[in-house]
Scaffold this motif. Structure first.
Motif, PDB file in Angstrom:
ATOM      1  N   ASP A   1      51.580  50.321  39.057  1.00  0.00           N
ATOM      2  CA  ASP A   1      50.444  49.589  39.613  1.00  0.00           C
ATOM      3  C   ASP A   1      50.340  49.744  41.129  1.00  0.00           C
ATOM      4  O   ASP A   1      49.424  49.199  41.741  1.00  0.00           O
ATOM      5  CB  ASP A   1      50.549  48.098  39.268  1.00  0.00           C
TER       6      ASP A   1
ATOM      7  N   ARG B   1      51.495  41.628  36.565  1.00  0.00           N
ATOM      8  CA  ARG B   1      50.681  41.770  35.362  1.00  0.00           C
ATOM      9  C   ARG B   1      50.851  40.505  34.529  1.00  0.00           C
ATOM     10  O   ARG B   1      51.960  39.983  34.390  1.00  0.00           O
ATOM     11  CB  ARG B   1      51.143  42.958  34.522  1.00  0.00           C
TER      12      ARG B   1
ATOM     13  N   HIS C   1      47.563  42.616  31.745  1.00  0.00           N
ATOM     14  CA  HIS C   1      46.428  42.937  32.625  1.00  0.00           C
ATOM     15  C   HIS C   1      46.853  42.852  34.079  1.00  0.00           C
ATOM     16  O   HIS C   1      47.474  41.874  34.504  1.00  0.00           O
ATOM     17  CB  HIS C   1      45.278  41.972  32.363  1.00  0.00           C
TER      18      HIS C   1
ATOM     19  N   PHE D   1      45.591  42.957  38.092  1.00  0.00           N
ATOM     20  CA  PHE D   1      44.536  42.937  39.094  1.00  0.00           C
ATOM     21  C   PHE D   1      45.201  42.611  40.416  1.00  0.00           C
ATOM     22  O   PHE D   1      45.719  41.513  40.616  1.00  0.00           O
ATOM     23  CB  PHE D   1      43.463  41.904  38.760  1.00  0.00           C
TER      24      PHE D   1
ATOM     25  N   THR E   1      37.706  47.164  42.595  1.00  0.00           N
ATOM     26  CA  THR E   1      37.460  47.076  41.154  1.00  0.00           C
ATOM     27  C   THR E   1      37.005  48.408  40.552  1.00  0.00           C
ATOM     28  O   THR E   1      36.716  48.479  39.365  1.00  0.00           O
ATOM     29  CB  THR E   1      36.417  45.987  40.849  1.00  0.00           C
TER      30      THR E   1
ATOM     31  N   LEU F   1      46.306  33.145  31.833  1.00  0.00           N
ATOM     32  CA  LEU F   1      45.467  34.344  31.945  1.00  0.00           C
ATOM     33  C   LEU F   1      45.147  34.601  33.415  1.00  0.00           C
ATOM     34  O   LEU F   1      43.996  34.875  33.789  1.00  0.00           O
ATOM     35  CB  LEU F   1      44.185  34.175  31.126  1.00  0.00           C
TER      36      LEU F   1
ATOM     37  N   SER G   1      45.471  36.971  35.825  1.00  0.00           N
ATOM     38  CA  SER G   1      44.738  38.136  36.328  1.00  0.00           C
ATOM     39  C   SER G   1      43.304  38.162  35.814  1.00  0.00           C
ATOM     40  O   SER G   1      42.358  38.442  36.568  1.00  0.00           O
ATOM     41  CB  SER G   1      45.460  39.425  35.929  1.00  0.00           C
ATOM     42  N   LEU G   2      43.130  37.894  34.534  1.00  0.00           N
ATOM     43  CA  LEU G   2      41.789  37.902  33.960  1.00  0.00           C
ATOM     44  C   LEU G   2      40.905  36.826  34.587  1.00  0.00           C
ATOM     45  O   LEU G   2      39.715  37.052  34.827  1.00  0.00           O
ATOM     46  CB  LEU G   2      41.879  37.706  32.441  1.00  0.00           C
TER      47      LEU G   2
END
Length: 255
Positions: A61, A96, A100, A102, A127, A219, A221-222
């Motif tokens: 990452d 992560r 996921h 970000f 993004t 959740l 990162s989402l």
């Protein structure tokens, strides 16, 4: 070099837009602060590294998406002529979560043997799957001294690729350990556009501490991505100008 333990930070991410329309938000977050050279010598059982877990860290990452992010960092420092990084290299990043990742910005704190800060790499992702590194140097960085870098990399469609970033870092150790990273953006006229920060109380990375953080934000990162899109919609409704994404800069690093 004394081996260090990984740390977990929990605190808010703040974002404040000053112009052309005022807009601000604050969201809860948690992040990792990883002593990468210590982990090279002695992996930590509390850290799920390069393997599946609800909360994990993956070398791919970061950097050039290779299997050893620390090797990438060290090679970059050598290539840029940054000498004297003979102490720990700490990586502050979002983990992560649920598979996921970000990571809008991660910080590599590169220390001398005495623990003083030699340089910081601010690794920025957008993004669109692109990334750029800002190399920051200067005495007093760990004590809040300001480092500047010209903005050359697209992050948000609501901000042109122009102006200057102002970075400041604070880190407190001991019983009330805490760290904060501030990034402000001024335009080419010196007008303040954005004020952002990532802050958190620090504690040792242990399975119970990680479970508490994950249960509070399962959740993570989402939800960060969802909130970004929600606030983008609000900016659009406020009439903030939209700028098309330019080509990325030809160089992957700038100062």
């Amino acid at each position: 070099m004394e081996l260090k333990r990984p740390l977990l930070g929990r605190g808010p991410v703040r974002h404040r837009r000053l112009w052309p329309r005022a807009h601000a938000f604050e969201v809860p977050s948690f992040f990792l602060l990883l002593p990468m050279r210590s982990l090279r010598l002695q992996p930590d059982q509390a850290l799920a590294r390069n393997r599946a877990a609800w909360v994990s860290f993956h070398d791919a990452d970061h950097g050039e998406s290779g299997p050893d992010a620390l090797a990438w960092c060290e090679a970059l420092l050598a290539r840029e002529g940054v000498e004297g990084v003979d102490g720990e290299i700490w990586l502050q990043c979002f983990p992560r979560v649920a598979g996921h990742a970000f990571k809008p910005v991660s910080f590599w704190f590169c220390e001398r043997r005495d623990g003083s800060l030699r340089a910081v790499l601010a690794e920025v992702h957008n993004t669109f799957g692109e990334r750029h590194v800002y190399l920051l140097k200067g005495e007093g960085l760990a004590r809040g001294a300001e480092a500047q870098a010209r903005k050359v990399f697209h992050v948000s469609p609501f901000a042109e690729v122009q102006g200057r970033y102002r970075f400041r870092f604070h880190r407190r150790v001991g019983a009330d350990a805490r760290c904060i990273a501030r990034i402000d953006l001024d335009d080419d006229q010196g007008r303040a556009l954005l004020q952002t920060s990532i802050a958190g109380q620090l504690e040792p990375l242990t399975p119970p501490a990680l479970r508490r953080a994950a249960l509070a934000q399962p959740l993570h990162s989402l939800m960060l991505v969802a909130r970004i899109h929600w606030h983008a919609l609000r900016l659009w409704l406020k009439g903030v100008p939209w700028f098309s994404k330019p080509l990325p800069p030809p160089q992957a690093l700038s100062r």
